[in-house]
Structure formats: structure tokens, C-alpha cells
Design an enzyme around this catalytic site. Structure first.
Site: not given
Ligand code: NAD
Length: 446
Positions: A221, A255
């Protein structure tokens, strides 16, 4: 690890999970899952339904943890708890029907648990997003290893603490990992059966690549760059208010928030004036008080927003309101409206994740559709018009997972949520979102 309160910049230290313990956590989860899955679906539903009451009973502590972790106003944190309560109840009410055996020809189709689910989540809705995977995973008979965001640690820990306090939950069925993205990467490399990831498109791509060697099942997501199309017959005041608030809610960190607005040129000037007035009236401040917006989550997010705004200004954009961070302590950025925007600007191509709204004139709604679709993202989209027939035509053609007429974002509880294109793979929050945590087995010849 250090936790920084985004409103006060106060620092708290918290102990991380040992990175080496993740394989052992998986083994323990696998044993617990066998015990849990031996319960009938009725028993599992009965046990998990207690979570809803626990959320209500603990709403003061939970809302304080959300606000301290990532800065959303207390009223919004409470709203998030209510939303989760709504879908815990919905999942509990419907799971038995959704997971019941089905008969096709002389065969039975059964929905069986996958095993151990690794759930990795972001910070923007730190209670609601992970629980749209944790709750259905558990009801379906799986164990969960949950890696909350490094900016949602307090609330992440509390979710697991509450679940484990429910009588009937086996030890190690639901475990939490405290740590940054290295821990997420380690979870993806571990022996879980499935990864349910919510976060940025960049991290989602990385997870898909690194899941390949284990061929993990995955749900992704991801990010969005949602568009709203405002037609010449829209109610300008009403639509401007809804669109600006939708963009600025949660400090622009949603998001499926509106991140681009395409307005019919015949009503463009009126729309910009209305949007500017609404944006400049929204209150920004201490999230413990009655404000519309608190700070953004962290310094890196504030700097990202500034980079997007400065890039737009350098390439010719006009700042109608907002445009620079608030002075003083905390990571505050006001609602910002940009006009004279062009396609070369970063803001039109990538997700800023802040309260910035570019407003672009278009010749008509047909051009609005083309512009709305000219992105690699496809999470949600909307059309704003008083003409239902026109709305139908637009909603059919916009390339998104959720399309709204005079509304925008996540649908009501029970409707599937997820994106197309680079906004993700799979759906949550619905029958599809519960069966996603099951293996479908066909049983023949009985
Ligand atoms: P992020 O991708 O930086 O991190 C999300 C999570 O993944 C964190 O727990 C982080 O520690 C972990 N993570 C980061 N890189 C990783 C990797 N390579 N392997 C495994 N784990 C990893 O995102 P964020 O800054 O926490 O959140 C914002 C983003 O999330 C925005 O792009 C937003 O649009 C998206 N988002 C999407 C939805 C949806 O349902 N589509 C909902 C909420 C947020």
C-alpha cells in the site's frame, strides 16, 4: 533509539529490539500460530472483538501516544481510534461469512491462514494503518510480527501490549519490533510467510525486490499524488473548502489526500480566491489544543516540504498563502497554496507529503482527466460537479483505486482500499482485505 516530539522537539530514548532476535521471533510466532489456528473462527472472533473495548477504554493514553509520536492534534488522534473501532467491529461481524467454505461444483473452497505475517507500517495513521492488516490477519488465524514506523513507536508498542492483554491470545502470537528501516529490511529477509507493507513507493519497490528470493506473498500500500477535478458547474465555495481541508488534514500527510487540483478555467479565479481564504484561516499549532493542524512528523519531512516549495518557486510558481515554515520550536508548516504551476515542478511529479496544494487551470474536465492520469501514481481521485452524469464519466476514466464524486479518499468501512499503477498491489479493509491473509485451497473428491 531517539524519539523526537515533533511539536516540542523533546527527545526520549527507547530501547531497540535486538536485530539478531528477528529469526527467533519468527520461530516463536510459528509455534503460537499453530495454537491460535486450532481455535474455531467463532472463538477467534470472540477473542479479537475484545480489542475494540480495550481501544475505547484506553483512548486517553492511546491518543496521547499518537500525538506525541507524530504530532497530529488530539481530536484527530481520537477520531483515528474511533475509526479503528469501527472496522474491528466490522471485521468481527463479517469474518465468519467471508472465511466460510464455499461450494463450487462438487468441490469446497477453503480459506486457510497463511502462517506468520510481517506487517510494516508508516507513521501518518499509526493506529489505523497497521490495524487494517493486524486485525484481519489474526482473525484469519495467523500470527503477526509488527514493525511500526520509527516515528510511531509508542503507539506501535501499545497496540501489541493491548492485543497481548486479551485473555485467549497465545504468547508470542503478536510481537512488535522496535527499530528503524534496517529492522523492516531484516523482517523482509526473515522466514515470515507474507509481508503486508504500507509506506513509500520507493521502499515498496525495494521490498518487492528483496522478497523475490523468498517468494513472499506481498501486499504493498504505497504513495499517491491524487488529483481533484473541479468542473465549471461545481459549488465553488463548498468544493474549495473540502479540497483545502482534505489536503491540509494531518498536516498534509495522508496517502490519499488531494495533492493536485485541476480547475476549469471558467471558474479558476473564483476557486483560487476561495481556496486561499480557507487555507489562511486554518489553525496550526500545539496539537494538544483545539487546532486543525499540528506539526509535520519530523525535521526530514519539514525539509522535504521546503525543498518542494522552493523548487516550485524557482521554476515560476506563485505562493498565494503559506510557503515557509513557522518560526520557533517544532516542525510546523502552514497550509500553502501554489498557482502558476507547471509540469516540470517536483510537486507535479512526486509526493510532497505536506500541506501544499498546487491549483492548475484546465480548458475543460476532459483535459482534467488527462492531467489527473499523467502520473505514475493511482491511489484516489475525485470530481467536483453538480452534474451526476458528468461525474460518472470522469470517475470511470480516472486511473485510481478509489474514485469520489464531491468527496475524496478512503471509502466507508467494508469497501476495499488500495491503489493502481505505482500506488500499490492488493487491497485492505474489506472482504478482499481479509482473504488476502489466507491461502485459498480447493478440496476435491470428498
Ligand atoms: P517509508 O516507506 O519511509 O517507511 C514505512 C515503513 O517501512 C517504516 O516502518 C520504515 O521503517 C519501513 N521501511 C522503510 N524502508 C524499508 C525497506 N527498504 N525495507 C523494509 N522496511 C522499510 O514511509 P513513511 O515515510 O513511513 O510513510 C509515508 C509514505 O507512506 C507515503 O508515501 C504515503 O503515501 C505512504 N502511505 C500509504 C498508505 C496507503 O494505504 N497506500 C497509507 C499511509 C501511508
Amino acid at each position: 533509539m531517539k524519539l523526537i516530539n515533533p511539536a516540542t522537539e523533546e527527545v526520549t530514548e527507547i530501547e531497540e529490539t535486538s536485530l539478531n532476535s528477528i529469526p527467533e521471533m519468527c520461530e516463536k510466532a510459528r509455534l503460537a500460530q499453530k495454537i491460535w489456528a486450532a481455535n474455531s473462527i467463532d472463538e477467534r472472533i470472540k477473542i479479537i472483538s475484545n480489542f475494540s473495548k480495550l481501544l475505547s477504554d484506553n483512548k486517553k493514553t492511546l491518543s496521547a501516544a499518537i500525538t506525541e509520536d507524530m504530532g497530529k492534534p488530539i481530536a484527530s488522534s481520537l477520531k483515528e481510534i474511533e475509526a479503528v473501532n469501527g472496522y474491528v467491529e466490522y471485521f468481527c461481524d463479517n469474518a465468519k461469512t467471508w472465511l466460510a467454505n464455499e461450494e463450487v461444483e462438487s468441490c469446497v473452497i477453503a480459506y486457510q491462514p497463511k502462517g506468520v505475517i510481517g506487517i510494516i507500517s508508516p507513521w501518518n495513521y499509526p493506529l489505523s494503518v497497521p490495524n487494517s492488516s493486524i486485525v484481519p490477519s489474526l482473525i484469519a488465524g495467523n500470527a503477526v510480527i509488527f514493525k511500526p514506523s520509527e516515528h510511531g513507536i509508542r503507539i506501535g508498542g501499545k497496540i501489541v501490549e493491548l492485543i497481548n492483554s486479551i485473555p485467549g491470545i497465545p504468547q508470542n502470537l503478536c510481537q512488535v519490533i522496535i527499530g528503524g528501516k534496517e529492522y523492516g529490511k531484516a523482517l523482509v529477509q526473515s522466514d515470515v510467510d507474507m509481508i503486508a507493507f504500507t509506506g513509500s513507493t520507493a521502499a515498496g519497490k525495494h521490498i518487492m525486490e528483496s522478497s523475490a528470493s523468498k517468494l513472499h506473498n506481498i501486499i504493498l500500500e504505497l504513495g499517491g499524488l491524487d488529483a481533484a477535478i473541479v468542473c465549471d458547474d461545481a459549488d465553488i465555495e463548498k468544493s474549495a473548502e473540502s479540497i483545502v481541508k482534505n489536503n491540509a488534514y494531518n498536516s498534509g500527510q495522508t496517502c490519499c489526500a488531494i495533492k493536485r487540483v485541476f480547475v476549469d478555467e471558467k471558474v479558476y479565479d473564483n476557486f483560487v480566491v476561495a481556496a486561499k481564504n480557507i487555507a489562511s484561516d486554518l489553525s496550526v499549532g500545539n496539537p494538544k489544543e483545539d487546532v486543525f493542524m499540528g506539526p509535520v512528523v519530523a525535521k526530514f519531512q519539514l525539509e522535504k516540504i521546503e525543498r518542494f516549495v522552493n523548487d516550485a518557486i524557482t521554476k515560476g510558481a506563485k505562493v498565494e498563502t503559506g510557503g515557509s515554515r513557522n518560526e520557533g520550536t517544532g516542525f510546523f508548516f502552514p497550509p500553502t497554496i501554489l498557482t502558476q504551476v507547471n509540469d516540470d515542478m517536483e510537486i507535479m511529479n512526486d509526493e510532497p507529503f505536506g500541506p501544499i496544494l498546487p491549483i492548475i487551470p484546465v480548458k475543460n474536465w476532459e483535459e482534467g482527466i488527462d492531467k489527473a492520469n499523467s502520473t505514475r501514481y493511482g491511489l484516489a481521485g475525485s470530481v467536483w460537479t453538480e452534474d451526476k452524469e458528468k461525474a460518472k464519466k470522469v470517475l470511470e476514466k480516472i486511473e485510481v483505486g478509489v474514485a469520489g464524486h464531491n468527496c475524496h479518499g478512503v471509502g466507508p468501512v467494508g469497501t476495499p482500499f488500495g491503489g493502481v499503477k505505482q500506488s500499490g498491489i492488493g487491497r485492505v479493509r474489506s472482504r478482499d482485505g481479509m482473504r488476502a491473509f489466507c491461502n485459498t485451497k480447493v478440496i476435491m473428491g470428498l
